[in-house]
Motif scaffolding. Structure first.
Motif, PDB file in Angstrom:
ATOM      1  N   PHE A  65       0.861  -1.177   0.000  1.00  4.95           N
ATOM      2  CA  PHE A  65       0.000   0.000   0.000  1.00  4.95           C
ATOM      3  C   PHE A  65       0.900   1.231   0.000  1.00  4.95           C
ATOM      4  N   GLY A  66       0.527   2.219  -0.809  1.00  2.00           N
ATOM      5  CA  GLY A  66       1.289   3.458  -0.833  1.00  2.00           C
ATOM      6  C   GLY A  66       2.451   3.445  -1.809  1.00  2.00           C
ATOM      7  N   LEU A  67       2.613   2.393  -2.567  1.00  3.39           N
ATOM      8  CA  LEU A  67       3.728   2.335  -3.516  1.00  3.39           C
ATOM      9  C   LEU A  67       3.216   2.534  -4.952  1.00  3.39           C
ATOM     10  N   GLY A  68       2.096   1.925  -5.272  1.00  3.44           N
ATOM     11  CA  GLY A  68       1.499   2.116  -6.601  1.00  3.44           C
ATOM     12  C   GLY A  68       0.720   3.415  -6.656  1.00  3.44           C
ATOM     13  N   SER A  69       0.163   3.810  -5.513  1.00  7.43           N
ATOM     14  CA  SER A  69      -0.519   5.105  -5.402  1.00  7.43           C
ATOM     15  C   SER A  69      -0.339   5.587  -3.962  1.00  7.43           C
ATOM     16  N   LYS A  70      -1.205   6.467  -3.498  1.00  2.00           N
ATOM     17  CA  LYS A  70      -1.008   7.042  -2.163  1.00  2.00           C
ATOM     18  C   LYS A  70      -1.511   6.099  -1.059  1.00  2.00           C
ATOM     19  N   LEU A  71      -0.788   6.094   0.050  1.00  5.40           N
ATOM     20  CA  LEU A  71      -1.111   5.179   1.149  1.00  5.40           C
ATOM     21  C   LEU A  71      -2.539   5.387   1.676  1.00  5.40           C
ATOM     22  N   ASP A  72      -2.935   6.650   1.865  1.00  4.62           N
ATOM     23  CA  ASP A  72      -4.273   6.881   2.436  1.00  4.62           C
ATOM     24  C   ASP A  72      -5.370   6.392   1.488  1.00  4.62           C
ATOM     25  N   GLN A  73      -5.142   6.555   0.176  1.00  4.91           N
ATOM     26  CA  GLN A  73      -6.101   6.064  -0.811  1.00  4.91           C
ATOM     27  C   GLN A  73      -6.141   4.539  -0.834  1.00  4.91           C
ATOM     28  N   ASP A  74      -4.945   3.931  -0.815  1.00  4.50           N
ATOM     29  CA  ASP A  74      -4.861   2.472  -0.891  1.00  4.50           C
ATOM     30  C   ASP A  74      -5.585   1.798   0.273  1.00  4.50           C
ATOM     31  N   PHE A  75      -5.504   2.407   1.464  1.00  7.51           N
ATOM     32  CA  PHE A  75      -6.203   1.799   2.598  1.00  7.51           C
ATOM     33  C   PHE A  75      -7.711   1.725   2.330  1.00  7.51           C
ATOM     34  N   ASP A 101      10.090   5.197  14.111  1.00  5.55           N
ATOM     35  CA  ASP A 101       9.402   5.561  15.362  1.00  5.55           C
ATOM     36  C   ASP A 101       8.252   6.555  15.176  1.00  5.55           C
ATOM     37  N   ASP A 102       8.510   7.584  14.345  1.00  2.00           N
ATOM     38  CA  ASP A 102       7.511   8.656  14.232  1.00  2.00           C
ATOM     39  C   ASP A 102       6.348   8.296  13.324  1.00  2.00           C
ATOM     40  N   ILE A 103       6.579   7.353  12.431  1.00  2.67           N
ATOM     41  CA  ILE A 103       5.592   7.144  11.373  1.00  2.67           C
ATOM     42  C   ILE A 103       4.602   6.019  11.685  1.00  2.67           C
ATOM     43  N   LEU A 104       4.986   5.069  12.550  1.00  3.56           N
ATOM     44  CA  LEU A 104       4.142   3.878  12.713  1.00  3.56           C
ATOM     45  C   LEU A 104       2.766   4.190  13.303  1.00  3.56           C
ATOM     46  N   GLY A 105       2.736   5.080  14.278  1.00  6.44           N
ATOM     47  CA  GLY A 105       1.456   5.468  14.872  1.00  6.44           C
ATOM     48  C   GLY A 105       0.550   6.109  13.831  1.00  6.44           C
ATOM     49  N   GLU A 106       1.168   6.919  12.988  1.00  8.35           N
ATOM     50  CA  GLU A 106       0.427   7.605  11.930  1.00  8.35           C
ATOM     51  C   GLU A 106      -0.193   6.611  10.945  1.00  8.35           C
ATOM     52  N   ILE A 107       0.602   5.611  10.554  1.00 12.34           N
ATOM     53  CA  ILE A 107       0.102   4.613   9.594  1.00 12.34           C
ATOM     54  C   ILE A 107      -1.046   3.827  10.210  1.00 12.34           C
ATOM     55  N   LYS A 108      -0.886   3.471  11.486  1.00 15.82           N
ATOM     56  CA  LYS A 108      -1.923   2.716  12.194  1.00 15.82           C
ATOM     57  C   LYS A 108      -3.237   3.510  12.181  1.00 15.82           C
ATOM     58  N   THR A 109      -3.153   4.784  12.549  1.00 10.85           N
ATOM     59  CA  THR A 109      -4.355   5.628  12.578  1.00 10.85           C
ATOM     60  C   THR A 109      -4.945   5.784  11.179  1.00 10.85           C
ATOM     61  N   GLY A 111      -4.740   3.788   8.665  1.00  4.99           N
ATOM     62  CA  GLY A 111      -5.377   2.533   8.255  1.00  4.99           C
ATOM     63  C   GLY A 111      -6.683   2.306   9.003  1.00  4.99           C
ATOM     64  N   GLU A 112      -6.676   2.594  10.289  1.00  2.00           N
ATOM     65  CA  GLU A 112      -7.888   2.322  11.081  1.00  2.00           C
ATOM     66  C   GLU A 112      -9.034   3.271  10.710  1.00  2.00           C
ATOM     67  N   GLU A 113      -8.700   4.409  10.139  1.00  2.00           N
ATOM     68  CA  GLU A 113      -9.765   5.324   9.706  1.00  2.00           C
ATOM     69  C   GLU A 113     -10.316   4.961   8.326  1.00  2.00           C
ATOM     70  N   ARG A 114      -9.569   4.130   7.592  1.00  2.00           N
ATOM     71  CA  ARG A 114      -9.943   3.926   6.185  1.00  2.00           C
ATOM     72  C   ARG A 114     -10.217   2.476   5.780  1.00  2.00           C
ATOM     73  N   SER A 115      -9.486   1.553   6.393  1.00  3.98           N
ATOM     74  CA  SER A 115      -9.543   0.172   5.933  1.00  3.98           C
ATOM     75  C   SER A 115     -10.880  -0.491   6.284  1.00  3.98           C
ATOM     76  N   CYS A 116     -11.368  -1.358   5.396  1.00  2.00           N
ATOM     77  CA  CYS A 116     -12.594  -2.099   5.735  1.00  2.00           C
ATOM     78  C   CYS A 116     -12.279  -3.530   6.180  1.00  2.00           C
ATOM     79  N   ILE A 117     -11.001  -3.923   6.146  1.00  2.00           N
ATOM     80  CA  ILE A 117     -10.604  -5.228   6.689  1.00  2.00           C
ATOM     81  C   ILE A 117      -9.429  -5.016   7.642  1.00  2.00           C
ATOM     82  N   GLY A 444     -12.960   2.331   7.909  1.00  2.00           N
ATOM     83  CA  GLY A 444     -12.743   2.500   9.340  1.00  2.00           C
ATOM     84  C   GLY A 444     -13.172   1.307  10.176  1.00  2.00           C
ATOM     85  N   PHE A 445     -13.697   0.267   9.522  1.00  2.00           N
ATOM     86  CA  PHE A 445     -14.062  -0.938  10.272  1.00  2.00           C
ATOM     87  C   PHE A 445     -12.820  -1.762  10.614  1.00  2.00           C
ATOM     88  N   GLY A 446     -11.833  -1.719   9.747  1.00  2.00           N
ATOM     89  CA  GLY A 446     -10.631  -2.539   9.915  1.00  2.00           C
ATOM     90  C   GLY A 446      -9.822  -2.129  11.135  1.00  2.00           C
TER      91      GLY A 446
END
Ligand SMILES: [Zn+2]
Length: 454
Positions: A65-75, A101-109, A111-117, A444-446
């Protein structure tokens, strides 16, 4: 028992246990009942499986996720596409040169706001500092798998915006990881120095035809590196997971070592099971490692059958067809494919080659859960496990078009293929998120899956 929902008239595929005719009861987000009668239990909602097979939800161990297009979109888009293919958990690779260290929390949030799985993360390792931080990434963030891109050095690494991984650093990382129980290195094994040399000769000939790509990366450039990596893994007593293995030769290397040293895990991708150098009519099939020969395809199917290949993932990138323009050397690398992993295993594996449904459940779900510390929460159908389930209609035949796969990617390597065996219902933690190709799951269900080294 007071159930929230009941799946009746099911053929339940339980990895390592066999197939049971019966019913599955769900309470909250968990499986609460597995019964061999056909379901005369009280439940608020009843799903009639109509004699179809119920698999543990598919775990896709290899997406970007985030390599072919943007990470937030891919989620958003790529988890919807995954659900279309019966996938209930994805593990996405993330890589940068800075510490994580700085980025992992951001990715988690994000994904949790966008992913359906549900989703988890593998991290790419590209520096001494990364290696030093591996125990911290495992402890604090629950990341227990780390990728080593041995095929990106020099100019190739620069093009990817990546620092280089050397054999020396890889060895250091194995020494670090071997003492961390439950942590596993994942390796992209190709000998890029051999490839450079071969590629130069092909470029000097002026070749720009699509098969020039596989010709520049012959099979021994993979098997040599697999042998080397396994040598170092065995030497240091560290487990090793080989991503997207593509050749008969490399599989033979892995098989040889695993007889005496069982901590060897092999993943392949559908494209290496179904496509060949000779099917490269255009740049779409530019992937690394490249597609090979029919002999390799069949050897990999045999690896799935005999258990020497443990997992099948797609190496999914949500790429656009446009990125494939230009000569084979200019076109971007990679393909989409998460949503077709299970259908291809069913159509090409079960129907055409007689691979058992239990084995398909192992390579599509159970083994990834075991290897990546998601078991028994994920990867099986058992009391107390998450109710992640995929109902499959084995007889359903559909002609593939990228539109029906719900990905942002506007092509599929299976475009126009007739594929037999499709998921018709995907359930994540007790909620139906895909029904007959229609996505019912919400952004955001994921949930982020922390994985604990144990
Ligand atoms: Zn990959």
């Amino acid at each position: 028992m007071d159930l929230d929902s009941l799946i009746k008239n099911a053929k339940i595929v339980i990895p390592k246990n066999g197939i049971i005719n019966g019913a599955i009861g769900i309470k909250g987000e968990k499986i609460a009942l597995i019964s061999s009668d056909h379901g005369f239990h009280g439940a608020d909602e009843v799903i009639d499986a109509k004699g179809n097979y119920v698999f543990p939800g598919v775990i896709e161990p290899h997406v970007h996720f985030g390599l072919g297009s943007k990470l937030d979109q891919d989620f958003i888009t790529e988890t919807r596409s995954a659900a279309t293919g019966g996938v209930t958990t994805v593990i996405t690779y993330y890589r940068q040169n800075d510490p994580y260290d700085d980025i992992l929390g951001e990715i988690k949030t994000m994904g949790e706001e966008r992913s359906c799985i549900d989703f988890s993360i593998h991290l790419g390792i590209s520096s001494e500092e990364h290696i030093h931080n591996i125990p911290k990434y495992a402890d604090e963030f629950g990341v227990t798998s780390f990728k080593f891109l041995m095929a990106y050095k020099g100019e190739d690494a620069k093009k990817m915006g990546s620092a280089e991984m050397t054999d020396g650093l890889f060895y250091d990382a194995l020494l670090k990881i071997k003492d961390l129980k439950g942590v596993i290195p994942c390796i992209h094994a190709e000998n890029i120095e051999l490839i450079w040399n071969i590629r130069k000769k092909i470029l000097d000939q002026g070749r720009t035809d699509p098969p020039a790509w596989p010709d520049s990366r012959p099979d021994f450039t993979e098997s040599e590196y697999v042998r080397r990596a396994l040598f170092l893994a065995e030497l240091t007593d560290c487990p090793l997971y080989i991503v997207h293995l593509s050749t008969k030769k490399a599989l033979e290397e892995a098989r040889k070592v695993s007889k005496r040293y069982p901590k060897v895990y092999v993943e392949t991708c559908p494209v290496y099971l179904t496509h060949t150098r000779d099917s490269m009519k255009d740049n779409i099939l530019k992937v690394a490692p490249p597609v090979r020969s029919q002999e390799d395809n069949e050897a990999l199917w045999e690896g799935i059958r005999d258990g020497s290949i443990q997992t099948v993932g797609s190496d999914h990138l949500a790429l656009k067809r446009k990125s494939k323009e230009g000569t084979i050397w200019e076109a971007s690398m990679g393909i989409s494919g998460t949503s077709t992993v299970l259908p291809i295993l069913l159509s090409e594996g079960y129907h055409k080659r007689g691979i058992s449904l239990e084995r398909i459940a192992e390579v599509a779900s159970y083994n990834s859960a075991k290897i990546f510390n998601l078991y028994p929460q994920k990867g099986t159908i058992s009391i107390g496990s998450d109710a992640d389930l995929t109902i499959v209609d084995l007889e359903k035949e559909k002609r593939v078009s990228h539109e029906m796969l719900n990905s942002a990617s506007d092509f599929s390597v299976y475009e126009d293929w007739w594929v037999k065996g499709w998921p018709i219902l995907t359930i994540v933690r007790g909620s139906v998120i895909m029904k007959e190709g229609e996505i019912l799951g919400k952004e955001g269900f994921g949930k982020y899956l922390r994985r604990d080294a144990k």
